[in-house]
Every structure is written in structure tokens, then in C-alpha cells.
Design a protein around this motif. Structure first.
Motif, PDB file in Angstrom:
ATOM      1  N   TYR A   1       0.840  -1.204   0.000  1.00  0.00           N
ATOM      2  CA  TYR A   1       0.000   0.000   0.000  1.00  0.00           C
ATOM      3  C   TYR A   1       0.877   1.257   0.000  1.00  0.00           C
ATOM      4  O   TYR A   1       0.485   2.292  -0.554  1.00  0.00           O
ATOM      5  CB  TYR A   1      -0.929   0.002   1.211  1.00  0.00           C
TER       6      TYR A   1
ATOM      7  N   LEU B   1       1.728   3.491  -3.138  1.00  0.00           N
ATOM      8  CA  LEU B   1       0.852   4.571  -3.599  1.00  0.00           C
ATOM      9  C   LEU B   1       1.413   5.943  -3.245  1.00  0.00           C
ATOM     10  O   LEU B   1       1.051   6.948  -3.860  1.00  0.00           O
ATOM     11  CB  LEU B   1      -0.543   4.420  -2.994  1.00  0.00           C
TER      12      LEU B   1
ATOM     13  N   LEU C   1      -4.202  -0.630  -5.657  1.00  0.00           N
ATOM     14  CA  LEU C   1      -3.062  -0.692  -6.564  1.00  0.00           C
ATOM     15  C   LEU C   1      -3.509  -0.951  -8.003  1.00  0.00           C
ATOM     16  O   LEU C   1      -2.978  -0.353  -8.949  1.00  0.00           O
ATOM     17  CB  LEU C   1      -2.094  -1.784  -6.104  1.00  0.00           C
TER      18      LEU C   1
ATOM     19  N   ALA D   1      -1.500  -0.967 -11.576  1.00  0.00           N
ATOM     20  CA  ALA D   1      -0.669  -2.135 -11.312  1.00  0.00           C
ATOM     21  C   ALA D   1      -1.354  -3.382 -11.845  1.00  0.00           C
ATOM     22  O   ALA D   1      -2.588  -3.466 -11.898  1.00  0.00           O
ATOM     23  CB  ALA D   1      -0.418  -2.285  -9.811  1.00  0.00           C
TER      24      ALA D   1
END
Length: 252
Positions: A160, A163, A206, A211
Motif C-alpha cells: 500500500y 501509492l 493498486l 498495477a
């Protein structure tokens, strides 16, 4: 293998936001106790130390990191009391010898110092949901490792933090198009049932930024994903493999 400097980024948070969907707090967002997930930090850390590397702990504010309560339970170690004790003893040693309880602030690590680090690792636990995903200093550090193609590893909720690259530089997500494995939406939905509330989804967050998420049966049993300089794993079962692969990446 010559000793190299490794940066471990930790969360300052001791909780994460949980939007309750049941019980007397239904409809409210509460602070659910959390922190780093013990084995997701300890297993890769031990492998780095065994390889002779020097560890620097850092976090956005430099506060003492706390373990996720669930990660210290015997259930998390499948009843292996001795394994849990070894990992707790490792972190106690890090407090005495390596300033684990007094991590550096990321701001104190200048752009001039960053090249001295050979790799960066971000462990999991739900805590990164609170503070690592939108922190400009985390983003600055990760952008450096990305630009220099230096080994970068994250496990479970740790991805996370990727990001945060949107908060630095030109504001882009530098891992767009990367294959990444994280704590999956399916796994988080199980946790939501247990906790009686809604949690931010790492996988979806994501994927929404571009991603290519690698999930499924292999991820559930600890398979890791390596794409360019980025090594990721989805849950505590990936901690051993991630640690081994990260050490090999650093040795190149």
C-alpha cells in the motif's frame, strides 16, 4: 557477501480505520488496533542480518513501532511457541542494538544519503493503511529506489505504501504496469467478516492505479512476485521466500 545498508520503512500507526457495519458502532469509523505484523518483519530481518547487512529503521514521524496484536498470538505461529519467542527476542535485540524503538524520521534521510542504501523493505500489518500510502517522504524514498533500479520489497499490506509515489515528484504512480502481489481483496473480506467492518483494499487500490495484480492460489500459500526491482508477497506465508529472494537481489 560484503555488508550493505538496508532501509526498513515502518508505519507509525497503532491502528487503522475500520468502518463498522455491525454492532453498536455500525456506521461509524473506529480505530482498530494494529501495527507491523511480527513474522512479516522478523523473518526477512533475520535473513538480512544473517547475511551480514546493516539495518536502518525509519518511519514518517520516528515513533516507536508497535506489533499488530493478532500477529503476536500463538495462532499466528500455528502454535509454535518457540518460533514466536525467537522473533520477539530478535526485535528486543534490535531495540538494544539498532534503535528499533527509535526509528529515524524519513525526512532525516537526505537525498544525498539515499544512495548509501542497497535496498528498502516495507513489512505488512494493517498499519500502513493509516499513514504510508499518502506520505510524501515515503514517496520520495521509493521514487529514488525506483529510479536507481535498486531492490525494493514489500509484503502483505506493505505494498500500500507504493501509492505514496503519487505524493512526490511529478505525482505519477511509478509502479504503473508492474506485476505486484499484496494482501488480496478476498483475504481482506475474510478479515472484514471477523472484524465486522469495511477495510481499505490494497489489491483494488493498486489495480486502480494501473498495477497488474498477481493473486490466486499460489499467492495464498506464499508465492512472491518479482518485477524489475520490485519484490512483493501477499501474506505471512510469503515472509521466508521474500526474505530469501531479497537477500539474493541485494547480493547482485
Amino acid at each position: 557477501m560484503p555488508s550493505k545498508k538496508i532501509l526498513i520503512i515502518l508505519s507509525d500507526a497503532d491502528s487503522f480505520p475500520l468502518k463498522k457495519t455491525s454492532g453498536q458502532d455500525a456506521g461509524k469509523t473506529v480505530a482498530q488496533p494494529s501495527g507491523f505484523f511480527l513474522m512479516e518483519l522478523a523473518k526477512p530481518l533475520q535473513k538480512l542480518l544473517d547475511a551480514g547487512h546493516e539495518i536502518t529503521f525509519a518511519s514518517p514521524k520516528g515513533q516507536e513501532p508497535v506489533p499488530d496484536p493478532t500477529s503476536e498470538s500463538l495462532a499466528a505461529f500455528a502454535g509454535n511457541f518457540y518460533e514466536r519467542r525467537r522473533e520477539n527476542e530478535l526485535l528486543e535485540r534490535m531495540k538494544r542494538e539498532n534503535g528499533f524503538n527509535r526509528p529515524r524520521t524519513l525526512q532525516s534521510i537526505s537525498d544525498e544519503e539515499l544512495p548509501s542504501f542497497a535496498g528498502v523493505f516495507i513489512p505488512g500489518g494493517h498499519a500502513p493503511l493509516r499513514d504510508l500510502g499518502d506520505d510524501k517522504e515515503v514517496g520520495r524514498v521509493l521514487r529514488f529506489f525506483h529510479q536507481e533500479n535498486k531492490p525494493t520489497a514489500a509484503i502483505c499490506h506493505g505494498p500500500y505504501a507504493l501509492l505514496s509515489t503519487k505524493q512526490a515528484g511529478d505525482g505519477s504512480f511509478v509502479y504503473k504496469g508492474y506485476k505486484i502481489t499484496s494482501w488480496s481483496d478476498a483475504e481482506e473480506k475474510v478479515m472484514e467478516t471477523v472484524l465486522g467492518g469495511e477495510v481499505k483494499k490494497v489489491e483494488s487500490a493498486l489495480r486502480n492505479e494501473g498495477a497488474e495484480m498477481v493473486e490466486g492460489a499460489a499467492e495464498k500459500i506464499g508465492q512472491t512476485t518479482l518485477h524489475r526491482e520490485l519484490l512483493t508477497g501477499g501474506n505471512p506465508m510469503a515472509a521466508d521466500e521474500l526474505g530469501n529472494r531479497f537477500v539474493r537481489m541485494i547480493s547482485v
